[in-house]
Design a protein around this motif. Structure first.
Motif, PDB file in Angstrom:
ATOM      1  N   LEU A  55       0.875  -1.193  -0.188  1.00  0.00           N
ATOM      2  CA  LEU A  55       0.144  -0.036  -0.246  1.00  0.00           C
ATOM      3  C   LEU A  55       0.880   1.143   0.010  1.00  0.00           C
ATOM      4  CD1 LEU A  55      -2.864  -0.932   2.675  1.00  0.00           C
ATOM      5  CD2 LEU A  55      -2.852  -1.255  -0.013  1.00  0.00           C
ATOM      6  N   MET A  56       2.222   1.233   0.428  1.00  0.00           N
ATOM      7  CA  MET A  56       2.905   2.469   0.353  1.00  0.00           C
ATOM      8  C   MET A  56       3.369   2.536  -0.940  1.00  0.00           C
ATOM      9  SD  MET A  56       5.643   2.087   3.730  1.00  0.00           S
ATOM     10  CE  MET A  56       6.360   3.515   3.047  1.00  0.00           C
ATOM     11  N   HIS A  57       3.943   1.406  -1.814  1.00  0.00           N
ATOM     12  CA  HIS A  57       4.106   1.810  -3.181  1.00  0.00           C
ATOM     13  C   HIS A  57       3.190   2.111  -4.142  1.00  0.00           C
ATOM     14  CE1 HIS A  57       8.363   0.770  -2.414  1.00  0.00           C
ATOM     15  NE2 HIS A  57       8.122  -0.573  -1.995  1.00  0.00           N
ATOM     16  N   TYR A  58       1.922   1.354  -3.943  1.00  0.00           N
ATOM     17  CA  TYR A  58       0.658   1.536  -4.683  1.00  0.00           C
ATOM     18  C   TYR A  58      -0.373   2.110  -3.796  1.00  0.00           C
ATOM     19  CZ  TYR A  58       3.844  -1.578  -6.850  1.00  0.00           C
ATOM     20  OH  TYR A  58       5.153  -2.350  -7.498  1.00  0.00           O
ATOM     21  N   PRO A  59      -0.557   3.400  -3.306  1.00  0.00           N
ATOM     22  CA  PRO A  59      -1.551   3.930  -2.558  1.00  0.00           C
ATOM     23  C   PRO A  59      -2.738   4.065  -3.279  1.00  0.00           C
ATOM     24  CG  PRO A  59      -0.014   5.609  -3.398  1.00  0.00           C
ATOM     25  CD  PRO A  59       0.611   4.448  -3.753  1.00  0.00           C
ATOM     26  N   ARG A  60      -2.886   3.857  -4.422  1.00  0.00           N
ATOM     27  CA  ARG A  60      -4.237   3.846  -5.223  1.00  0.00           C
ATOM     28  C   ARG A  60      -5.110   2.403  -4.899  1.00  0.00           C
ATOM     29  NH1 ARG A  60      -6.425   3.103 -10.876  1.00  0.00           N
ATOM     30  NH2 ARG A  60      -8.363   4.397 -10.879  1.00  0.00           N
ATOM     31  N   LEU A  61      -4.413   1.585  -4.583  1.00  0.00           N
ATOM     32  CA  LEU A  61      -5.112   0.409  -4.101  1.00  0.00           C
ATOM     33  C   LEU A  61      -6.033   0.539  -2.746  1.00  0.00           C
ATOM     34  CD1 LEU A  61      -2.389  -2.352  -4.619  1.00  0.00           C
ATOM     35  CD2 LEU A  61      -4.599  -2.379  -5.622  1.00  0.00           C
ATOM     36  N   LYS A  62      -5.768   1.597  -2.109  1.00  0.00           N
ATOM     37  CA  LYS A  62      -6.441   1.580  -0.788  1.00  0.00           C
ATOM     38  C   LYS A  62      -7.980   1.933  -1.084  1.00  0.00           C
ATOM     39  CE  LYS A  62      -5.132   4.406   2.449  1.00  0.00           C
ATOM     40  NZ  LYS A  62      -4.669   5.472   3.240  1.00  0.00           N
ATOM     41  N   GLU A  63      -8.163   2.683  -2.054  1.00  0.00           N
ATOM     42  CA  GLU A  63      -9.794   2.794  -2.437  1.00  0.00           C
ATOM     43  C   GLU A  63     -10.361   1.596  -2.642  1.00  0.00           C
ATOM     44  OE1 GLU A  63     -10.874   4.628  -6.325  1.00  0.00           O
ATOM     45  OE2 GLU A  63      -8.685   5.466  -6.212  1.00  0.00           O
ATOM     46  N   PHE A  64      -9.811   0.301  -3.348  1.00  0.00           N
ATOM     47  CA  PHE A  64     -10.460  -0.574  -3.611  1.00  0.00           C
ATOM     48  C   PHE A  64     -10.234  -1.786  -2.616  1.00  0.00           C
ATOM     49  CE2 PHE A  64      -8.541   1.136  -7.542  1.00  0.00           C
ATOM     50  CZ  PHE A  64      -9.633   1.391  -8.327  1.00  0.00           C
ATOM     51  N   VAL A  65      -9.349  -1.761  -1.820  1.00  0.00           N
ATOM     52  CA  VAL A  65      -9.055  -2.589  -0.644  1.00  0.00           C
ATOM     53  C   VAL A  65     -10.195  -2.249   0.628  1.00  0.00           C
ATOM     54  CG1 VAL A  65      -7.434  -3.390   1.246  1.00  0.00           C
ATOM     55  CG2 VAL A  65      -6.697  -3.227  -0.995  1.00  0.00           C
ATOM     56  N   PHE A  66     -10.033  -1.244   0.912  1.00  0.00           N
ATOM     57  CA  PHE A  66     -10.786  -0.447   2.116  1.00  0.00           C
ATOM     58  C   PHE A  66     -12.262  -0.161   1.653  1.00  0.00           C
ATOM     59  CE2 PHE A  66      -6.277   0.118   3.577  1.00  0.00           C
ATOM     60  CZ  PHE A  66      -6.320  -0.740   4.448  1.00  0.00           C
ATOM     61  N   ASN A  67     -13.036  -1.136   1.311  1.00  0.00           N
ATOM     62  CA  ASN A  67     -14.498  -0.926   1.022  1.00  0.00           C
ATOM     63  C   ASN A  67     -15.350  -0.813   2.220  1.00  0.00           C
ATOM     64  OD1 ASN A  67     -14.755  -3.483   1.555  1.00  0.00           O
ATOM     65  ND2 ASN A  67     -15.355  -4.452  -0.461  1.00  0.00           N
ATOM     66  N   THR A  68     -16.492  -0.332   1.837  1.00  0.00           N
ATOM     67  CA  THR A  68     -17.456  -0.247   2.976  1.00  0.00           C
ATOM     68  C   THR A  68     -17.613  -1.488   3.878  1.00  0.00           C
ATOM     69  OG1 THR A  68     -18.784   1.209   1.762  1.00  0.00           O
ATOM     70  CG2 THR A  68     -19.778   0.390   3.663  1.00  0.00           C
ATOM     71  N   ARG A  69     -17.522  -2.525   3.160  1.00  0.00           N
ATOM     72  CA  ARG A  69     -17.658  -3.830   4.479  1.00  0.00           C
ATOM     73  C   ARG A  69     -16.530  -4.178   5.029  1.00  0.00           C
ATOM     74  NH1 ARG A  69     -20.103  -4.208  -0.643  1.00  0.00           N
ATOM     75  NH2 ARG A  69     -18.304  -5.001  -1.493  1.00  0.00           N
ATOM     76  N   LEU A  70     -15.324  -4.083   4.341  1.00  0.00           N
ATOM     77  CA  LEU A  70     -14.198  -4.301   5.372  1.00  0.00           C
ATOM     78  C   LEU A  70     -14.228  -3.341   6.433  1.00  0.00           C
ATOM     79  CD1 LEU A  70     -11.793  -5.839   5.954  1.00  0.00           C
ATOM     80  CD2 LEU A  70     -10.266  -4.375   4.412  1.00  0.00           C
ATOM     81  N   LYS A  71     -14.350  -2.056   6.164  1.00  0.00           N
ATOM     82  CA  LYS A  71     -14.473  -1.067   6.932  1.00  0.00           C
ATOM     83  C   LYS A  71     -15.565  -1.383   8.262  1.00  0.00           C
ATOM     84  CE  LYS A  71     -12.660   3.040   4.590  1.00  0.00           C
ATOM     85  NZ  LYS A  71     -13.190   4.237   3.649  1.00  0.00           N
ATOM     86  N   GLN A  72     -16.762  -1.813   7.825  1.00  0.00           N
ATOM     87  CA  GLN A  72     -17.525  -2.199   8.800  1.00  0.00           C
ATOM     88  C   GLN A  72     -17.030  -3.261   9.777  1.00  0.00           C
ATOM     89  OE1 GLN A  72     -20.871  -2.894   6.466  1.00  0.00           O
ATOM     90  NE2 GLN A  72     -21.840  -0.784   6.557  1.00  0.00           N
ATOM     91  N   VAL A  73     -16.350  -4.150   9.138  1.00  0.00           N
ATOM     92  CA  VAL A  73     -15.878  -5.288   9.968  1.00  0.00           C
ATOM     93  C   VAL A  73     -14.878  -4.921  11.043  1.00  0.00           C
ATOM     94  CG1 VAL A  73     -14.291  -7.429   9.806  1.00  0.00           C
ATOM     95  CG2 VAL A  73     -16.367  -7.239   8.276  1.00  0.00           C
ATOM     96  N   LEU A  74     -13.762  -3.988  10.615  1.00  0.00           N
ATOM     97  CA  LEU A  74     -12.868  -3.468  11.531  1.00  0.00           C
ATOM     98  C   LEU A  74     -13.548  -2.506  12.480  1.00  0.00           C
ATOM     99  CD1 LEU A  74     -10.193  -2.464   8.720  1.00  0.00           C
ATOM    100  CD2 LEU A  74     -10.091  -4.500  10.257  1.00  0.00           C
TER     101      LEU A  74
END
Length: 236
Positions: A55-74
């Motif tokens: 995620l440091m090298h490819y920060p654009r991935l964050k918008e796809f990885v941290f979707n609403t469902r994963l954020k709700q889980v955390l």
């Protein structure tokens, strides 16, 4: 469902959740990784088998990885002020199909080497300092594995020994003595596995020729002492 998952995470040291990502989201994440694979901290033979500091090298991935469902889980897990401290992409292509013996994740990545009480076994790996911190810090580290492919016993699904995260740091000589029966953590593409870092885990070689791609993200909810910094710290 999340209440049960949090309970399993506490007592067993792991849990799995399906359908956190849609088929389209998984495809997009895979495409982004392939598109970005010419830079960064990459290890490969004929194919890429790991990208560290993803995620440091490819920060654009964050918008796809941290979707609403994963954020709700955390957000619904105990100690919910989690932030990212490590991110790695893994695969097991045919030319890099390895076996990993049972172990615990007992080191963290930090920004520099410092002489601090309780911080031992300093190493440098992939141009990054690693250290074994005091036990209470390890107990607070949570790993999330985002599965980009269906994973089972035939293509390197993670195997774990439930409850072993409650036993502190287990010396290698004690791993095979009086420990519980292993469990294979089979997860379909789009699902996730959550795991405590001190849980004993291993993975076998892939035997069916199918890929086993996943993103490994470690989270913490505690800052390090005396100015020491997590090497990859970022907010969600």
């Amino acid at each position: 469902m999340l209440t049960m998952a949090a309970g399993d995470l506490h007592t067993l040291g792991f849990t799995t959740l399906e359908n956190i990502y849609t088929t389209e989201e998984i495809q997009t994440i895979g495409e982004q990784i392939n598109y970005s694979s010419e830079g960064g901290n990459i290890s490969k033979s004929e194919d890429i088998f790991s990208i560290r500091q993803l995620l440091m090298h490819y920060p654009r991935l964050k918008e796809f990885v941290f979707n609403t469902r994963l954020k709700q889980v955390l957000k619904q897990l105990p100690g919910n002020e989690y932030f990212v401290v490590k991110s790695i992409y893994f695969n097991k292509p045919a030319a890099s199909n390895w076996f990993v013996a049972y172990h615990q994740d007992v080191s963290i990545s930090v920004n520099e080497k410092r002489s601090l009480p309780g911080f031992t076994h300093w190493t440098v790996k992939s141009q990054q300092f690693a250290v074994q911190p005091p036990l209470h810090i390890l107990e607070g580290v949570l790993t999330v594995r985002i599965h980009l492919d269906d994973t089972n016993e035939d293509n390197g699904a993670l195997k774990v020994m439930p409850g072993t995260h409650l036993n502190g740091i287990i010396m290698s000589s004690g791993i095979q003595q009086g420990l519980p029966t292993e469990v294979s953590c089979n997860v379909r593409a789009g699902g996730i596995m959550l795991m405590k870092s001190l849980l004993l885990h291993s993975s076998a070689r892939t035997t069916n020729g199918r890929p086993r791609r996943f993103i490994h993200i470690e989270f913490a909810n505690e800052e390090l002492p005396d100015g020491l910094q997590w090497a990859e710290r970022m907010s969600i």
